[in-house]
Design an enzyme around this catalytic site. Structure first.
Site, PDB file in Angstrom:
ATOM      1  N   PRO A  50       0.810  -1.212   0.000  1.00  0.00           N
ATOM      2  CA  PRO A  50       0.000   0.000   0.000  1.00  0.00           C
ATOM      3  C   PRO A  50       0.844   1.263   0.000  1.00  0.00           C
ATOM      4  CG  PRO A  50       0.072  -0.950   2.192  1.00  0.00           C
ATOM      5  CD  PRO A  50       0.804  -1.902   1.297  1.00  0.00           C
ATOM      6  N   ASP A  72      -1.918   2.874   2.659  1.00  0.00           N
ATOM      7  CA  ASP A  72      -1.269   2.943   3.948  1.00  0.00           C
ATOM      8  C   ASP A  72      -1.573   4.329   4.497  1.00  0.00           C
ATOM      9  OD1 ASP A  72       0.289   2.331   6.082  1.00  0.00           O
ATOM     10  OD2 ASP A  72       2.199   2.493   5.039  1.00  0.00           O
ATOM     11  N   TRP A 105       4.571  -0.020  10.150  1.00  0.00           N
ATOM     12  CA  TRP A 105       5.022  -1.224   9.438  1.00  0.00           C
ATOM     13  C   TRP A 105       4.242  -2.452   9.903  1.00  0.00           C
ATOM     14  CZ3 TRP A 105       7.092  -0.488   5.130  1.00  0.00           C
ATOM     15  CH2 TRP A 105       7.980   0.559   4.929  1.00  0.00           C
ATOM     16  N   GLN A 132      12.447  -1.744   0.782  1.00  0.00           N
ATOM     17  CA  GLN A 132      11.445  -2.438   1.587  1.00  0.00           C
ATOM     18  C   GLN A 132      11.990  -3.701   2.253  1.00  0.00           C
ATOM     19  OE1 GLN A 132       8.504  -1.224   2.340  1.00  0.00           O
ATOM     20  NE2 GLN A 132       8.963   0.551   1.094  1.00  0.00           N
ATOM     21  N   TRP A 146       8.576  -3.483   4.378  1.00  0.00           N
ATOM     22  CA  TRP A 146       7.413  -4.340   4.153  1.00  0.00           C
ATOM     23  C   TRP A 146       7.777  -5.808   3.967  1.00  0.00           C
ATOM     24  CZ3 TRP A 146       4.134  -5.715  -0.478  1.00  0.00           C
ATOM     25  CH2 TRP A 146       2.819  -5.975  -0.089  1.00  0.00           C
ATOM     26  N   LYS A 165      20.850  10.299  -6.694  1.00  0.00           N
ATOM     27  CA  LYS A 165      19.504  10.201  -6.157  1.00  0.00           C
ATOM     28  C   LYS A 165      18.681  11.422  -6.591  1.00  0.00           C
ATOM     29  CE  LYS A 165      17.387   9.579  -1.655  1.00  0.00           C
ATOM     30  NZ  LYS A 165      17.627   9.372  -0.233  1.00  0.00           N
ATOM     31  N   LYS A 212      14.351  16.957  -4.536  1.00  0.00           N
ATOM     32  CA  LYS A 212      13.831  18.274  -4.899  1.00  0.00           C
ATOM     33  C   LYS A 212      14.940  19.313  -4.873  1.00  0.00           C
ATOM     34  CE  LYS A 212       9.096  17.603  -3.353  1.00  0.00           C
ATOM     35  NZ  LYS A 212       8.341  17.597  -2.102  1.00  0.00           N
TER      36      LYS A 212
END
Length: 1071
Positions: free
Chosen positions: A54, A93, A546, A582, A586, A619, A622
């Site tokens: 999610p 989520d 989590w 993750q 997750w 990476k 912004k």
RNA sequence: GGGCCCGUAGCUUAGCCUGGUUGGAGCACCCGGCUGAUAACCGGGAGGCCACCGGUUCAAAUCCGGUCGGGCCCA
């Protein structure tokens, strides 16, 4: 006239506009409910279960979300085509710190106090709303990129049903004795009352200059003091132990003289004082003259007791190790004194060491950042960071300070209040993961990880060092911890359902409106202990989010309260896919919950994706301004192109350097090319009224031309490889192969070679064979690419058949659907590869010999290789050669060359190899071959046999020729005759004129069938054009009336030069 | 500080597992060709200390050790 029904034949397709094409297809899916139908069609089939990780909709979706949604979608579409029932429930989520932070920013609530003043109910209401801020953006992106998932009935972690399932699972853990209460040391800001994640901590590192102190700890039963160093004087009242490195060398020294220079700051030592510290650090630490009395290892110090610095600040309790020296592996001599001051509650290492050796775990500092009453008269109630100087004074007055100095280092600060963070042991609930370590490692090993090393390396490493899982957070917005504690007897009880809570609640407690704070906080329960009449109060924590997402595999179904069949039918899940970060998120929480609650593996396959970086491998952020907005590409090259680009650009698990030019390239090559192939077919199909379903017009494959059978065999071969690469997760290789097929095999060879077949206005078997072939190849191509780029593939398939490609079966078949591929003929594929190689070789020869392509050669010879007579017409045309012959006498144009086989020779001669190669270099090939043949090849003492060399045939020098090697067949040469004749010059001239006129026709946008009137002027001294070649010009350019002059033109509109002779022409469209 | 991954032409990459002839493509660039063939295509050219250092080996982009740079996770 051709029929216009799309069910019968292709529509005229027009120019490729990805945005409108994709929008139209998307609208058709909506109208025809294609997604739903593609699932319903497989309703009674074997399921393939997918679990959506999610996302949080309080953040804008970015390019990296396109990547993960792509791989989720791709596999689900593929498995659907293989005949599986693939349901895809969406999920959101919705809990957690990021949501709270967002709302705090919005409302300018900078501390827990302010949140509570604002009101928890109102605050949580804001959180609940904030969670959906970008839902629309997520929906739009998902739809635009064709991520098929059921977003109308998603699971949502804030729903009571979901929370109830999570509660149930926590109760299972509780009943198994896996849930316990302890402490977790976290960076904590007393001003805001919040602890921080590492991510937040990294936002606020600052360089600060702070007092650091060397403190003397007076030993019991010994006149020496142990010297320890700390940069946080405020933790000294909490000192309960000292740690030494068991293998570090320490020494006892005696002060012999006062320090030579002036002494800075407080503290000091008297002559004859004895101190103990690490030997290596003496020069750094000591300012007095001294002598070493004794050296020993750290383990000799272990067990010694010392006097507490602040007697009474901490209660010894039943600790036997309090205020003694213990050994610890983390102690080094890189700084300090080699003896580490340990205050259990204010450092992670301190805490785990304290737990291990049994130091008392008591706070000297409250949650408000102030010393607790009873710590010390002069410190109680004061903010710890304000007490540094006072503590140093106190130590100095008691002669417990050796030295102070200013220490400059990076220290985490609260990014909101700018105050230094305190490492602070917070009360926390834990799941005892250490108790199931062996099981979880075993379950992990059963998962098919892609790539494999994610499972064995990353996850495996993590599991081998598994720690108990801190699942509680002192926060407001989240799944409330369903643990209640009795105020009377201290008994704890974990609630596993709403029903259970209601049945236990006291009469005066309200029924909570929803399973969130503050409503559940108001619920008091009757104590469940028999003899106790106390009230139970809920622990005021929420769960780690989590934990929420780790429950998704059963909580999405509200199991065990509902949908038992749905859960059982989908567990363990077949496929999950998320980015590599993750691993500890997750991927781990799912495995942790399934292991502790269900004692089972959670997912069978897990694809762990690399991150999306910018085109320099940096990476995206912004602040760097290198963030790619997916819509820039959706609106330009289309989502098919971006999906195909992402798939083919690198292996899914590798980090992807996202290059916007790459998307452009994919669009221009793969999609424009495929679209034009489709358009080419569709244009003629429309013109000719081609109906693929009309069996009376069908041409069986074996009756079609070699070219047709070749492309059909190629697509069968490509499909096979494509499928195998899908199975081994190498989607990037699969895509590259298919792209190569479309561009090179289909467009650049098959379509180019077939153009003239379709120009034929009369109906012919050959034309229909070509049309059936194109139809079949395009259908198969669309099916193969459908999982990756679902729009154009569907548009093409729908145009061709009237059926959505997403409703069709996978061409390679499966255990559920039939295989449907044309026959393979590998021999034919090999031959065609040689044919194409020959035509390329011909062009190379012409460049070398400076012979224009349009000027024909009288003869060409193919030397060596298999029988290519089927293709002589094609080769001759490609090469622009009048007569093409096969030359069997290899020696006429070729000579022998021998090449050493390094692999064979290396094994045989080892270190002698360079000498052998030098010898081989000296002798010419003919001589060596004859020596080998006669059995006497002996070069400088080295025997050379046939195995040591490979024979290659190359063209003889002096011919316009070139040689290439064909796999398994050997060397093939092509020789071209470079002589000139009037006839060849005339033909070349005709080609030049034709080409110019065709180009003009195109400039004028003339219809293909339009006829023209043509006048051509050649200069008087120009080579003559034969009447036959003049007819060729007229035919090719559709000139119904034409005149040729050998004179200066007076009114020509166009002119050009061939070999210095001017040619001009006029052209007029006939009515 | 620990773990895992990545580093090949200006850019995107193949080859690495299983060492062996001259490291293969695409984009961009230059020259030429071809085209009723599309932002296409074909031939040629230029462009590579295969990140660096060391080791193993007759032989290393490939295997081993280390360093540096990038990314992720954990401390």
């Amino acid at each position: 006239m051709p029929k216009t029904s799309s069910e019968k034949q292709p529509l005229n397709s027009g120019a490729y506009d990805p945005v409108s094409l994709e929008t139209e297809v998307s609208e058709r899916w909506n109208t025809e409910k294609t997604f739903k139908k593609s699932i319903e069609q497989r309703r009674n089939s074997k399921p393939f279960t997918f679990l959506e990780g999610p996302p949080t909709a309080n953040g804008k979706p970015g390019i990296h979300h396109v990547l993960s949604r792509l791989y989720k979608d791709m596999v689900c579409r593929w498995k659907t085509m293989e005949g599986h029932l693939v349901e895809r429930k969406g999920g959101w989520d919705t809990h957690g710190l990021p949501v709270e932070i967002e709302v705090q920013k919005q409302l300018n609530l900078m501390s827990n106090e302010e949140i509570e003043a604002y009101g928890m109910e109102a605050f949580n209401q804001k959180c609940k709303e904030s969670v959906w801020t970008y839902e629309e953006a997520w929906r739009e992106m998902s739809e635009r990129m064709a991520f098929w998932v059921d977003m109308d009935n998603p699971y949502v972690t804030l729903h009571d049903e979901y929370i109830e399932s999570a509660w149930w699972s926590l109760k299972q853990m509780h009943d198994k004795g896996l849930l316990f209460r302890g402490h977790k040391v976290l960076p904590y800001c007393p001003q805001t009352g919040t602890s921080y994640s590492t991510h937040e901590v990294s936002l606020g590192y600052k360089e600060v200059a702070e007092p650091a102190v060397y403190v003397k700890f007076q030993l019991v039963d010994d006149n020496a003091s142990v010297l320890a160093w700390t940069t946080t004087p405020w933790t000294l009242p909490g000192n309960v132990g000292l740690a030494v490195g068991p293998d570090v060398v320490y020494c006892r020294i005696r002060i012999t003289e006062p320090p030579a220079g002036s002494w800075e700051g407080r503290g000091g030592a008297k002559v004859d004082d004895e101190l103990i510290l690490a030997k290596d650090l003496l020069p750094e630490v000591m300012r007095h003259k001294m002598e070493i009395i004794e050296e020993f290892s750290g383990s000799d110090l272990v067990g010694k007791a010392y006097h507490p610095l602040f007697p009474g600040a901490i209660d010894r309790g039943d600790s036997e190790t309090a205020w003694t020296i213990v050994g610890a592996d983390f102690v080094t001599t890189t700084d300090g004194t080699g003896i580490v001051h340990t205050a259990v509650m204010y450092g992670e290492d301190d805490y785990s060491l304290g737990m291990e050796v049994g130091f008392p775990a008591q706070h000297t500092v409250g949650m408000d950042g102030k010393f607790i009453q009873g710590t010390h008269d002069e410190l109680d109630g004061q903010y710890v960071k304000d007490c540094d100087s006072k503590i140093i004074d106190l130590l100095s007055n008691d002669s417990q300070l050796y030295r102070e100095h200013i220490y400059t280092h990076d220290y985490p600060h609260c990014w909101r209040t700018d105050h230094p963070l305190l490492y602070y042991a917070m009360d926390s609930w834990f799941v005892r993961m250490t108790a199931v370590k062996d099981k979880i490692i075993e379950y992990n090993s059963q998962v098919e990880w892609a790539p494999e090393w994610t499972g064995t390396g990353r996850v495996g490493e993590w599991l081998r060092n598994i720690k108990d899982w801190a699942i509680s957070r002192e926060r407001y917005w989240g799944t409330p911890i369903p643990v209640w504690i009795c105020e009377e007897c201290g008994h704890d009880h974990c609630i596993g359902s709403i029903e259970e809570m209601i049945s236990l609640k006291t009469e005066s407690s309200p029924t909570p409106k929803e399973l969130h704070r503050p409503y559940v906080d108001d619920v008091k329960l009757h104590c469940t202990q028999k003899e106790c009449n106390g009230k139970m109060v809920r622990e005021p924590y929420v769960m780690d989010c989590w934990f929420d997402s780790g429950c998704a595999f059963f909580a999405q179904w509200h199991y065990p309260f509902e949908n038992e069949d749905k859960f059982k039918g989908s567990f363990p899940v077949d496929y999950i896919c998320e980015a590599v970060d993750q691993t500890r998120g997750w991927f781990y929480s799912l495995l942790a919950v399934s292991t502790t609650v269900f004692d089972s593996i959670c997912y069978n396959r897990c694809l762990s994706l690399g991150h999306v970086l910018d085109n320099e491998g940096k990476k995206m952020s912004k602040s760097k301004g290198n963030v790619v907005n997916p819509w820039d590409h959706f609106n330009k090259e289309g989502s098919d192109a971006i999906r195909w680009y992402m798939t083919t650009q690198s292996a899914p698990w590798n980090p992807m350097n996202f290059d916007p030019n790459g998307v452009r390239e994919t669009y221009a090559k793969m999609f424009l090319t495929l679209w034009n192939v489709h358009r080419f077919h569709a244009d003629y199909a429309l013109l000719d009224g081609f109906t693929p379903s009309d069996k009376s017009n069908f041409i069986p494959v074996e009756q079609r031309s070699p070219l047709d059978r070749w492309i059909l065999s190629r697509i069968a071969t490509v499909a096979q490889d494509y499928h195998n690469q899908f199975v081994s997760w190498e989607f990037h290789k699969a895509g590259r192969d298919l792209e190569n097929f479309v561009i090179n095999d289909l467009s650049n060879w098959y379509v180019r070679r077939s153009r003239r077949r379709l120009w034929d206005e009369a109906d012919s078997n050959d034309k229909r064979a070509c049309q059936h072939t194109l139809h079949e190849v395009l259908c198969t191509v669309s099916k193969l690419m459908a999982p990756v780029s679902p729009f154009m593939s569907d548009r093409i398939h729908y145009d061709l058949t009237g059926i959505s490609v997403h409703m069709t079966d996978w061409p390679m078949g499966s255990d559920l659907v039939e295989k449907d591929l044309p026959p393979q003929d590998l021999e034919l594929e090999k031959q065609m590869a040689i044919v194409r190689n020959l035509t390329e070789t011909g062009r190379r020869i012409r460049v070398d010999s400076k012979r224009r392509q349009r000027l024909p050669c009288q003869s060409g010879w193919i030397v060596g290789g298999p029988d290519l007579s089927d293709f002589h017409a094609i080769i001759a045309e490609e090469l622009n050669v009048e007569n093409l012959e096969t030359e069997d006498d290899l020696d006429r144009f070729q000579q022998i060359e021998l090449f050493p086989e390094h692999k064979v020779l290396g094994k045989k001669y080892r270190a002698e190899l360079p000498n052998v190669l030098a010898e081989l270099n000296k002798i010419d090939s003919e001589t060596l071959l004859s020596q080998i043949d006669s059995g006497t090849a002996n070069l400088g003492g080295y025997e050379i046999t046939m195995e040591d060399v490979s024979i290659r045939r190359v063209e003889k020098e002096g011919y316009a020729a070139s040689t290439f090697a064909a796999d398994d067949i050997g060397d093939i040469s092509l020789v071209l005759d470079m002589s000139l004749s009037d006839s060849l010059i005339s033909k070349g001239l005709a080609r030049e004129i034709t080409r110019r006129i065709q180009s003009k026709r195109k400039d004028l946008d003339l219809e293909l069938e339009a006829t023209i009137s043509l006048n051509v002027w050649l200069s008087e001294d120009s080579p003559k054009l034969s009447s036959q070649d003049w007819e060729y010009v007229k035919f090719e350019t559709r000139a119904s009336n034409a005149e040729l002059f050998y004179s200066e033109s007076n009114n020509a509109s166009d002119n050009f030069e061939v070999e210095g002779k001017e040619i001009s022409f006029t052209l007029k469209l006939n009515n």
